[in-house]
Each structure stands twice: as C-alpha cells, then as structure tokens.
Design a protein around this motif. Structure first.
Motif, short mmCIF file in Angstrom:
data_model
loop_
_atom_site.label_atom_id
_atom_site.label_comp_id
_atom_site.label_asym_id
_atom_site.label_seq_id
_atom_site.Cartn_x
_atom_site.Cartn_y
_atom_site.Cartn_z
N ILE A 142 11.57 3.20 -11.26
CA ILE A 142 10.42 2.29 -11.14
C ILE A 142 9.09 2.99 -11.38
O ILE A 142 8.03 2.44 -11.11
CB ILE A 142 10.42 1.58 -9.76
CG1 ILE A 142 10.50 2.60 -8.62
CG2 ILE A 142 11.58 0.60 -9.67
CD1 ILE A 142 10.44 1.98 -7.23
N GLY A 143 9.13 4.20 -11.93
CA GLY A 143 7.92 4.89 -12.37
C GLY A 143 6.98 5.35 -11.27
O GLY A 143 5.76 5.32 -11.45
N LEU A 144 7.51 5.81 -10.16
CA LEU A 144 6.66 6.30 -9.08
C LEU A 144 6.10 7.67 -9.43
O LEU A 144 6.66 8.39 -10.25
CB LEU A 144 7.46 6.42 -7.78
CG LEU A 144 8.05 5.12 -7.22
CD1 LEU A 144 8.89 5.42 -5.99
CD2 LEU A 144 6.94 4.14 -6.89
N SER A 145 4.98 8.04 -8.77
CA SER A 145 4.41 9.36 -8.98
C SER A 145 3.70 9.81 -7.70
O SER A 145 3.54 9.03 -6.76
CB SER A 145 3.41 9.34 -10.15
OG SER A 145 2.35 8.45 -9.86
N GLY A 146 3.32 11.07 -7.67
CA GLY A 146 2.55 11.61 -6.55
C GLY A 146 3.27 11.55 -5.22
O GLY A 146 4.47 11.78 -5.13
N GLU A 147 2.51 11.22 -4.17
CA GLU A 147 3.05 11.18 -2.82
C GLU A 147 4.14 10.13 -2.64
O GLU A 147 5.10 10.35 -1.92
CB GLU A 147 1.92 10.93 -1.80
CG GLU A 147 1.04 12.13 -1.56
CD GLU A 147 1.81 13.32 -1.02
OE1 GLU A 147 2.62 13.14 -0.07
OE2 GLU A 147 1.63 14.43 -1.55
N GLU A 148 3.98 9.01 -3.32
CA GLU A 148 5.00 7.96 -3.21
C GLU A 148 6.35 8.45 -3.75
O GLU A 148 7.40 8.21 -3.16
CB GLU A 148 4.55 6.70 -3.94
CG GLU A 148 5.35 5.49 -3.58
CD GLU A 148 4.79 4.19 -4.16
OE1 GLU A 148 5.23 3.14 -3.71
OE2 GLU A 148 3.93 4.26 -5.06
N LEU A 149 6.31 9.16 -4.88
CA LEU A 149 7.53 9.73 -5.45
C LEU A 149 8.12 10.76 -4.49
O LEU A 149 9.33 10.76 -4.23
CB LEU A 149 7.25 10.36 -6.81
CG LEU A 149 8.42 11.08 -7.47
CD1 LEU A 149 9.59 10.15 -7.70
CD2 LEU A 149 7.97 11.72 -8.79
#
Length: 121
Positions: free
Chosen positions: A7-14
């Motif tokens: 789902i293309g998460l990045s940064g802290e969420e990833l």
C-alpha cells in the motif's frame, strides 16, 4: 520476517507496520511452538490468535505462515480441509517440521510434502 508494503507506506508508518508484522509472525510461531504436535490451517491460526486478543488480518497470517515455511520453521501438509466460508476452497494444514531423518520419513508417510526433505537413503 519481511513486511509486504503493498500500500506504499513510508517513513514512521512503514517502520510501525514492519514492527507489527514481526509481532504477528512471532505470534504465529509461538502458537505452533505452544502446540508442537498439532496442525493448523491459516484460518484456525487466525481465529486462535484473534481470540487471544492479537490483532491480525487473515492475509497477514497467511503471509506469516508462508514466510515461516520459506525459512524452514513450518511445513505445509498435503492434508486439506474445506473452508467453512466463501466458496469452500481447500485449505492446507501446517505444522512444525520433524527434527530427524527418521522422523522425516515417518512425516512423509503421514502426509508431509516429500520435496521439503533431502533424505539420506
């Protein structure tokens, strides 16, 4: 175990999702270790874990089981059961692998997939 970032998460969420995935994979492995002589379908693992208060999606449980199989920590049995929901598709059972060559030969006789073992004849 790896997180499938579909789902293309990045940064802290990833990072948070990756840590949660490790927790779910660990929870799956703990369940199998708690019941070393039992076999489970992914759906049974899902129901057991969620009834114990662990938040997880069935898809994540299936991926965790697949990753654990790829790592040699679980094996998929040839034995299946019809799913109680949806189209009633067959679901494979999974369990801990046998630990010795003798146990592996017995396991194959009991329905393990023989291509998972490199047996000395």
């Amino acid at each position: 175990m790896k997180f499938y970032n579909t789902i293309g998460l990045s940064g802290e969420e990833l990072k948070d999702r990756q840590e949660k995935n490790i927790t779910q994979t660990d929870a799956v492995m703990r369940l199998f270790n708690k019941y070393p002589d039992k076999k489970f379908t992914a759906r049974e693992v899902y129901h057991k874990l969620t009834s114990d208060g662990i938040r997880a999606e069935l898809t994540s449980i299936r991926r965790a089981i697949s990753d654990l199989e790829d790592a040699g920590n679980l094996v998929k049995l040839d034995e299946t059961v019809r799913s109680p929901v949806g189209r009633g598709m067959a679901e494979h059972y999974h369990c801990l692998p046998p630990v010795s060559n003798i146990e592996a030969k017995q396991a194959i006789a009991d329905g393990y997939q023989p291509d998972l073992y490199n047996l000395d004849e």
